[in-house]
Design an enzyme around this catalytic site. Structure first.
Site, mmCIF file in Angstrom:
data_model
loop_
_atom_site.group_PDB
_atom_site.id
_atom_site.type_symbol
_atom_site.label_atom_id
_atom_site.label_comp_id
_atom_site.label_asym_id
_atom_site.label_seq_id
_atom_site.Cartn_x
_atom_site.Cartn_y
_atom_site.Cartn_z
ATOM 1 C CB ILE A 57 -1.093 0.158 1.298
ATOM 2 C CG1 ILE A 57 -0.307 -0.304 2.463
ATOM 3 C CG2 ILE A 57 -2.211 -0.873 0.880
ATOM 4 C CD1 ILE A 57 -1.159 -0.282 3.658
ATOM 5 N N GLY A 58 2.122 1.019 0.087
ATOM 6 C CA GLY A 58 2.927 2.078 -0.080
ATOM 7 C C GLY A 58 4.430 1.808 -0.402
ATOM 8 C CD GLU A 59 8.322 0.582 -3.352
ATOM 9 O OE1 GLU A 59 7.712 -0.337 -4.266
ATOM 10 O OE2 GLU A 59 9.563 0.344 -3.058
ATOM 11 N N GLY A 60 7.918 3.894 -0.414
ATOM 12 C CA GLY A 60 8.939 5.089 -0.310
ATOM 13 C C GLY A 60 10.483 4.766 -0.300
ATOM 14 C CB THR A 61 13.636 6.930 -0.174
ATOM 15 O OG1 THR A 61 12.576 8.009 -0.762
ATOM 16 C CG2 THR A 61 14.762 7.064 -0.799
ATOM 17 C CG PHE A 62 14.222 6.265 3.900
ATOM 18 C CD1 PHE A 62 15.320 6.187 3.745
ATOM 19 C CD2 PHE A 62 13.556 7.576 3.415
ATOM 20 C CE1 PHE A 62 16.369 7.329 3.341
ATOM 21 C CE2 PHE A 62 14.363 8.693 3.317
ATOM 22 C CZ PHE A 62 15.752 8.580 3.104
ATOM 23 C CB SER A 63 9.514 2.068 4.975
ATOM 24 O OG SER A 63 8.408 2.931 4.454
ATOM 25 C CE LYS A 83 7.957 3.578 7.670
ATOM 26 N NZ LYS A 83 7.766 4.970 7.984
ATOM 27 C CG ASP A 170 8.555 13.931 5.148
ATOM 28 O OD1 ASP A 170 8.224 14.841 4.401
ATOM 29 O OD2 ASP A 170 8.622 12.644 4.825
HETATM 30 P P1 ADP Z 1 7.610 6.245 4.317
HETATM 31 O O1 ADP Z 1 8.820 6.664 5.262
HETATM 32 O O2 ADP Z 1 8.095 5.576 3.369
HETATM 33 O O3 ADP Z 1 7.132 7.377 3.916
HETATM 34 P P2 ADP Z 1 5.198 5.958 5.896
HETATM 35 O O4 ADP Z 1 5.134 5.653 7.221
HETATM 36 O O5 ADP Z 1 4.722 7.324 5.198
HETATM 37 O O6 ADP Z 1 6.481 5.565 4.949
HETATM 38 O O7 ADP Z 1 4.106 5.045 4.955
HETATM 39 C C1 ADP Z 1 3.924 5.211 3.559
HETATM 40 C C2 ADP Z 1 2.611 5.070 3.198
HETATM 41 O O8 ADP Z 1 1.882 4.007 3.638
HETATM 42 C C3 ADP Z 1 1.656 6.183 3.828
HETATM 43 O O9 ADP Z 1 1.583 7.360 3.236
HETATM 44 C C4 ADP Z 1 0.375 5.593 3.789
HETATM 45 O O10 ADP Z 1 -0.357 5.547 2.270
HETATM 46 C C5 ADP Z 1 0.661 4.010 4.201
HETATM 47 N N1 ADP Z 1 0.662 3.751 5.526
HETATM 48 C C6 ADP Z 1 1.526 3.892 6.448
HETATM 49 N N2 ADP Z 1 1.051 3.688 7.762
HETATM 50 C C7 ADP Z 1 -0.367 3.236 7.506
HETATM 51 C C8 ADP Z 1 -1.427 2.736 8.281
HETATM 52 N N3 ADP Z 1 -1.252 2.527 9.507
HETATM 53 N N4 ADP Z 1 -2.649 2.514 7.843
HETATM 54 C C9 ADP Z 1 -2.622 2.774 6.294
HETATM 55 N N5 ADP Z 1 -1.790 2.855 5.507
HETATM 56 C C10 ADP Z 1 -0.659 3.436 5.930
HETATM 57 MG MG MG Z 2 5.747 8.944 4.369
#
Ligand code: ADP
Ligand code: MG
Ligand code: ZN
Length: 510
Positions: A57-63, A83, A170
């Protein structure tokens, strides 16, 4: 890459069906996601005992963040966000992120944490899953009341973490989850958080600067010349830091007042060439477009500047070494500006100086220079940019006022040159004009927007305005713009705090 499924009962024989063990909810995910899920089961095998990992559901640089389903003791199935931090994350950085969640999370619109798995270098933080939609998808249909509540809840989360001495660093809509139907809000992602001097989070007392960084190149992190042949006429803003070393030396060109470019320079107010001479730091590149060897060997000014350029406060952009919780408040201000104007992202800049230029275009160059002086930075700007009236700006961008080209001073030529590559980037992944839902950023292509607007005017225009009126955009109170003005105070020392903002007349009834 060859991947052996570690948990064959969860992976169908065709390799595409996940979670077939219980016979429920057979979900199909793209092959690459499926490979990532298999990999996650493999590197953290304990996960398989508890979760059926359904999707990414999410993909970033660090996770990377996954959706996982767990069967609870009482038989209920519950959803979690998993995560998975990149294995190169520094252990202290990871521990600090977790500590923010455990100490401050789980209340006041701040995401909590359920559990944490680790095997070797791999860490997975388990959080309750909160369904949400990206702001860009909903911004065009948000009512003024919805915007007011959204900002109120964001400020509540900020007040809460700031009470613990946590600076999030952030703040942006992607890190503030919003569930429209249940009216739930959750601040996530403490991956860049830092502590104030008196923070209550033990692990934020450690100096975390640089623990989440990839090795720094000699030249700035974004060398525009490597993407496009930068024309020699490009006027690129430059920040010369205390030590005299520029952040973006490759693209540094000295300002010329002709052609209306907008060179910006900022340096420590105290820095004078004479002083450098006295200290035996004599160099001959001062006020030129080169960086000499002496300057090349100087230490970079260390100031935290993580985050997303468009949301960074002026004191972050100018590398002010003492930054506080006010930087998060600024970012909340940028979010409010975005929501009131119906444009997301509002500022989109590939580097700090373009970001600073965009801020000056809205908040005024004289005002910015003055504020920077207050926090010890000298900003030089070749052309005066008047401060904009926030209501006029937002109403114009919403299409509620005629949009003469000079209502919003468009970005000067120079920056358009230097953002040439960047503009392509935007065209690839972001709506560049306001479609039916209203998304589309303001910078750097405000002009493209006005053109599009001309084309779509006529019949749809009055319908659009009627819908907007229904959502309360015809009666935005002055309080909203007053709060916005105080959140976007260029000077962190006088900027409103989250606690004060919650007491603002805009929220009297809440
Ligand atoms: P990053 O450091 O990679 O940005 P995040 O903690 O911001 O990691 O998580 C990336 C994305 O994953 C978020 O923008 C959100 O869309 C999704 N996400 C993170 N935590 C949750 C959660 N508890 N419930 C639903 N979606 C989540
Ligand atoms: Mg984030
Ligand atoms: Zn030099």
């Amino acid at each position: 890459m060859e991947m052996t499924p570690v948990c064959t009962e969860r992976i169908g024989t065709d390799g595409c069906i996940i979670g077939s063990d219980r016979g429920h909810r057979r979900s199909k995910v793209p092959r690459d996601v499926e490979i990532d899920i298999e990999f996650l089961y493999k590197v953290v095998p304990q996960l398989a005992k508890v979760f059926r990992i359904i999707d990414k559901i999410g993909e970033g640089t660090f996770s990377s963040v996954y959706l996982g389903e767990a069967q609870m003791r009482d038989g209920r199935r519950e959803m979690f966000a998993l995560k998975h931090l990149i294995p190169t994350s520094h252990p202290t950085r990871i521990a600090a992120e977790l500590q923010c969640l455990t100490v401050a999370g789980g209340k006041e619109n701040v995401m909590g944490v359920t559990y944490c798995f680790r095997k070797d270098d791999h860490v997975v933080i388990v959080m309750p899953y909160m369904e949400h939609r990206a702001i860009v998808e909903i911004i065009g249909s948000m009512s003024f009341e919805e915007v007011r509540l959204y900002i109120y809840h964001l400020l509540k989360a900020l007040r809460h973490i700031h009470q613990f001495g946590i600076i999030h660093r952030d703040i942006k809509p992607n890190n503030f989850l919003y569930n429209r139907s249940s009216k739930m809000y959750a601040l996530v992602d403490f991956g860049l958080a830092q502590g104030t001097a008196d923070t209550q989070i033990e692990l934020l007392k450690v100096d975390l600067t640089g623990l989440r960084k990839v090795p720094r190149p000699v030249f700035g992190e974004r060398n525009l010349n490597s993407c496009t042949p930068a024309p020699s006429t490009t006027k690129q803003a430059a920040i010369k830091t205390e030590s005299g070393k520029t952040e973006e030396p490759a693209s540094r060109r000295y300002p010329s007042a002709s052609r209306g470019p907008l060179p910006v320079r900022s340096q420590s107010s105290s820095q004078k060439p004479q002083r450098a001479m006295q200290q035996g730091l004599t160099c001959n590149c001062y006020q030129t477009d080169r960086v000499c060897n002496i300057c090349m060997s100087r230490k970079q000014q260390v100031a935290p500047r993580a985050g997303t350029p468009g949301f960074r406060a002026p004191e972050v952009l100018t590398k002010c070494p003492n930054q506080g919780t006010a930087i998060d408040v600024w970012s909340a201000g940028v979010i409010l500006l975005s929501l009131l104007s119906g444009r997301y992202p509002f500022f989109k800049a590939s580097d700090d100086l373009i970001a600073l230029t965009q801020i000056m275009t809205i908040r005024g160059s004289r005002e910015t220079i003055q504020a920077a002086k207050a926090f010890g930075k000298a900003v030089v700007c070749s052309r005066e940019l008047p401060r904009q009236d926030l209501r006029t700006l937002c109403e114009t961008l919403r299409g509620r006022r005629p949009s003469p080209d000079d209502e919003v001073t468009p970005l000067p030529e120079a920056n358009k040159d230097s953002t040439a590559t960047h503009r392509h980037e935007i065209q690839d992944n972001t709506p560049t004009h306001r479609p039916a839902n209203g998304a589309g950023q303001t910078f750097p292509n405000h002009q493209e927007h006005s053109q599009t607007n001309e084309l779509t005017k006529h019949d749809s225009e009055s319908d659009y305005k009627a819908e907007e009126d229904e959502r309360g955009w015809d009666r935005v109170p002055d309080e909203a713009y007053d709060l916005l003005d105080q959140l976007l105070d260029l000077n962190p020392a006088t900027r409103i705090t989250a606690a004060q903002a919650l007491q603002h007349p805009l929220f009297t009834d809440l």
